[in-house]
Scaffold this motif. Structure first.
Motif, PDB file in Angstrom:
ATOM      1  N   TYR A   1     -12.474  23.076  52.519  1.00 19.80           N
ATOM      2  CA  TYR A   1     -12.783  24.235  53.350  1.00 19.80           C
ATOM      3  C   TYR A   1     -11.548  25.104  53.571  1.00 19.80           C
ATOM      4  O   TYR A   1     -11.594  26.320  53.424  1.00 19.80           O
ATOM      5  CB  TYR A   1     -13.348  23.809  54.702  1.00 19.80           C
ATOM      6  N   TRP A   2     -10.419  24.479  53.945  1.00 17.26           N
ATOM      7  CA  TRP A   2      -9.205  25.246  54.224  1.00 17.26           C
ATOM      8  C   TRP A   2      -8.650  25.877  52.952  1.00 17.26           C
ATOM      9  O   TRP A   2      -8.115  26.993  52.981  1.00 17.26           O
ATOM     10  CB  TRP A   2      -8.145  24.376  54.893  1.00 17.26           C
ATOM     11  N   GLY A   3      -8.776  25.205  51.827  1.00 13.92           N
ATOM     12  CA  GLY A   3      -8.331  25.780  50.562  1.00 13.92           C
ATOM     13  C   GLY A   3      -9.143  27.002  50.184  1.00 13.92           C
ATOM     14  O   GLY A   3      -8.604  28.016  49.740  1.00 13.92           O
ATOM     15  N   ARG A   4     -10.450  26.934  50.381  1.00 18.99           N
ATOM     16  CA  ARG A   4     -11.306  28.083  50.075  1.00 18.99           C
ATOM     17  C   ARG A   4     -11.027  29.241  51.025  1.00 18.99           C
ATOM     18  O   ARG A   4     -11.009  30.410  50.619  1.00 18.99           O
ATOM     19  CB  ARG A   4     -12.768  27.671  50.139  1.00 18.99           C
ATOM     20  N   LEU A   5     -10.783  28.941  52.293  1.00 19.16           N
ATOM     21  CA  LEU A   5     -10.446  29.986  53.253  1.00 19.16           C
ATOM     22  C   LEU A   5      -9.128  30.661  52.870  1.00 19.16           C
ATOM     23  O   LEU A   5      -9.001  31.891  52.961  1.00 19.16           O
ATOM     24  CB  LEU A   5     -10.355  29.405  54.666  1.00 19.16           C
ATOM     25  N   ALA A   6      -8.163  29.885  52.409  1.00 12.29           N
ATOM     26  CA  ALA A   6      -6.885  30.446  51.980  1.00 12.29           C
ATOM     27  C   ALA A   6      -7.073  31.358  50.765  1.00 12.29           C
ATOM     28  O   ALA A   6      -6.419  32.409  50.668  1.00 12.29           O
ATOM     29  CB  ALA A   6      -5.904  29.328  51.657  1.00 12.29           C
ATOM     30  N   MET A   7      -7.950  30.986  49.853  1.00  9.81           N
ATOM     31  CA  MET A   7      -8.207  31.834  48.689  1.00  9.81           C
ATOM     32  C   MET A   7      -8.859  33.152  49.099  1.00  9.81           C
ATOM     33  O   MET A   7      -8.503  34.216  48.572  1.00  9.81           O
ATOM     34  CB  MET A   7      -9.096  31.097  47.682  1.00  9.81           C
ATOM     35  N   VAL A   8      -9.790  33.117  50.040  1.00  5.41           N
ATOM     36  CA  VAL A   8     -10.434  34.339  50.514  1.00  5.41           C
ATOM     37  C   VAL A   8      -9.407  35.221  51.225  1.00  5.41           C
ATOM     38  O   VAL A   8      -9.377  36.440  51.040  1.00  5.41           O
ATOM     39  CB  VAL A   8     -11.621  34.010  51.443  1.00  5.41           C
ATOM     40  N   ALA A   9      -8.525  34.616  52.037  1.00  4.21           N
ATOM     41  CA  ALA A   9      -7.496  35.387  52.735  1.00  4.21           C
ATOM     42  C   ALA A   9      -6.545  36.045  51.735  1.00  4.21           C
ATOM     43  O   ALA A   9      -6.154  37.209  51.908  1.00  4.21           O
ATOM     44  CB  ALA A   9      -6.719  34.481  53.679  1.00  4.21           C
ATOM     45  N   PHE A  10      -6.176  35.326  50.688  1.00  5.92           N
ATOM     46  CA  PHE A  10      -5.294  35.906  49.678  1.00  5.92           C
ATOM     47  C   PHE A  10      -5.969  37.079  48.977  1.00  5.92           C
ATOM     48  O   PHE A  10      -5.331  38.110  48.728  1.00  5.92           O
ATOM     49  CB  PHE A  10      -4.877  34.843  48.664  1.00  5.92           C
TER      50      PHE A  10
END
Length: 94
Positions: free
Chosen positions: A60-69
């Protein structure tokens, strides 16, 4: 970082393949869940708790980081300002 991720991917494909040191072949790790913490690589003891929940949170946190990037990339393409420059402009004149 690339080397570590490739070793992890190889261990997920073929469990146990990364447990042996590629240079010093007499040294082996204990059997652990492929690609996840445990053994000597877990000095803070993160694998002692609920490991399945930790794996889910990591996704979940990895996917959120990708969306933020991607948001930062799109913002740069739209305004020509990086994230710090945009923040300074906003703080300077809200």
């Amino acid at each position: 970082m690339h080397w570590v991720e490739i070793r992890r991917w190889m261990d997920i494909r073929t469990p146990g393949s990364a447990n042996q040191d590629p240079i010093f072949s007499e040294q082996k790790l204990t059997t652990v869940d492929p690609g996840y913490p445990g053994g000597p690589f877990d000095p803070l003891g993160f694998s002692k708790g609920d490991l399945d929940a930790a794996k889910t949170r990591e996704l979940y946190w990895g996917r959120l980081a990708m969306v933020a990037f991607m948001g930062e990339v799109i913002c740069y393409q739209a305004t020509g300002l990086g994230p710090v420059e945009a923040l300074n402009l906003h703080v300077g004149s809200p």
